[in-house]
Motif scaffolding. Structure first.
Motif, PDB file in Angstrom:
ATOM      1  N   GLY A 116      -3.191   3.207   5.094  1.00 10.75           N
ATOM      2  CA  GLY A 116      -1.908   4.175   4.794  1.00 10.75           C
ATOM      3  C   GLY A 116      -1.999   4.220   3.311  1.00 10.75           C
ATOM      4  O   GLY A 116      -2.780   4.036   2.325  1.00 10.75           O
ATOM      5  N   ALA A 117      -0.652   5.152   3.043  1.00 11.61           N
ATOM      6  CA  ALA A 117      -0.681   5.271   1.558  1.00 11.61           C
ATOM      7  C   ALA A 117      -0.081   4.167   1.004  1.00 11.61           C
ATOM      8  O   ALA A 117       0.188   2.797   1.080  1.00 11.61           O
ATOM      9  N   PHE A 118      -0.710   4.380  -0.508  1.00 10.90           N
ATOM     10  CA  PHE A 118      -0.429   2.912  -1.511  1.00 10.90           C
ATOM     11  C   PHE A 118      -1.171   1.729  -1.671  1.00 10.90           C
ATOM     12  O   PHE A 118      -1.087   0.596  -2.761  1.00 10.90           O
ATOM     13  N   VAL A 119      -2.162   1.500  -0.350  1.00  9.94           N
ATOM     14  CA  VAL A 119      -2.792   0.584  -0.263  1.00  9.94           C
ATOM     15  C   VAL A 119      -4.149   0.890  -0.516  1.00  9.94           C
ATOM     16  O   VAL A 119      -4.699   2.004   0.338  1.00  9.94           O
ATOM     17  N   GLY A 120      -5.596  -0.251  -0.605  1.00  6.28           N
ATOM     18  CA  GLY A 120      -6.363   0.329  -0.031  1.00  6.28           C
ATOM     19  C   GLY A 120      -6.911  -0.672   1.606  1.00  6.28           C
ATOM     20  O   GLY A 120      -6.009  -1.213   2.161  1.00  6.28           O
ATOM     21  N   GLY A 121      -7.831  -0.979   1.847  1.00  5.98           N
ATOM     22  CA  GLY A 121      -8.833  -1.509   2.856  1.00  5.98           C
ATOM     23  C   GLY A 121      -8.769  -2.627   3.157  1.00  5.98           C
ATOM     24  O   GLY A 121      -9.084  -2.913   3.828  1.00  5.98           O
TER      25      GLY A 121
END
Length: 256
Positions: free
Chosen positions: A39-44
């Motif tokens: 999602g937004a603001f974070v990576g995988g």
């Protein structure tokens, strides 16, 4: 005479079984490919605990690292990964990733959708407009001069990741991926959940997306729903076993 009768009986039984087998519908094999969308603001990387469980259970798992620069860019990044799949896939989205899979899920590679505390928008809706109908309990996002949003680091642990260890939440707060504000007003004319089976996980203590909005999404899409008591928006990290179990349920039943 008796031997001849036994032979005819055995032959008849085998023939009957063969016909019965031919008449029975073939059971659909489970989907083995899983594609995870953050999602937004974070990576995988937050998907790592779920990834480890799924791969240990024999699934082929690929993560999308969308750039968060625009909705179209993020959908394109997801379709690029879907194009690499050999066979059908289960497409999983967390948070804003739900909007991405709602669009990208129309791809022919996708057998089913899994929403993890995620937006499952209908035509004419946006994340921003639905957030006004179902207000969240988080602090307002910070906005940069060039139109990118983040969560202020001092609020990230309580708003996004209240059920993660504090040091982990603080690290994520300072490792955020700024997200173009325009993604939250993207419109999806043909939501994939209308034509693909879906599964939904509600995080009952989510402050980023109102849990009642999550329940509305799940009910409207006729999703197979589970709710996780006390879970924050980071439910995909704090409850990886439950998340992986829901994804595996989708993989086992999407084609049936």
């Amino acid at each position: 005479m008796k031997n001849s009768f036994k032979k005819r009986l055995i032959t008849s039984s085998i023939t009957a079984l063969l016909f019965a087998g031919a008449a029975a519908p073939a059971l659909a094999a489970p989907v083995k490919n899983i594609v995870l969308v953050h999602g937004a603001f974070v990576g995988g990387s937050g998907w790592r605990p779920v990834y480890d469980i799924l791969t240990q259970d024999g699934y082929n798992v690929t993560l999308v690292q969308e750039p968060l620069t625009s909705f179209n860019d993020d959908v394109t990044a997801t379709k690029r990964i879907l194009d690499e799949q050999k066979g059908q896939a289960i497409l999983v989205g967390h948070s804003y990733g739900g909007a991405i899979i709602t669009e990208a899920g129309n791809d022919s590679h996708v057998a089913g959708l899994v929403y993890i505390a995620a937006h499952a928008l209908d035509a004419g809706e946006t994340e921003a407009s639905n957030g006004k109908k179902f207000p969240n309990s988080a602090h307002p996002f910070a906005k940069s001069a060039d139109g990118y949003l983040t969560i202020k680091p001092q609020y990230f642990p309580s708003d996004f990741a209240a059920d993660l260890p504090l040091k982990e939440a603080q690290f994520e707060a300072n490792a955020q991926m700024p997200t173009n504000a325009s993604v939250f007003t993207a419109n999806i004319p043909d939501p994939a959940w209308k034509v693909k089976p879906s599964w939904y996980m509600v995080a009952e203590s989510d402050k980023i997306i109102n849990p009642d909005l999550e329940r509305m999404y799940a009910a409207r899409a006729h999703s197979h729903k589970v709710e996780i008591p006390g879970a924050s928006h980071s439910v995909y990290e704090s409850h990886p076993k439950e998340v992986a179990a829901l994804i595996e349920q989708a993989a086992q039943h999407a084609l049936k």
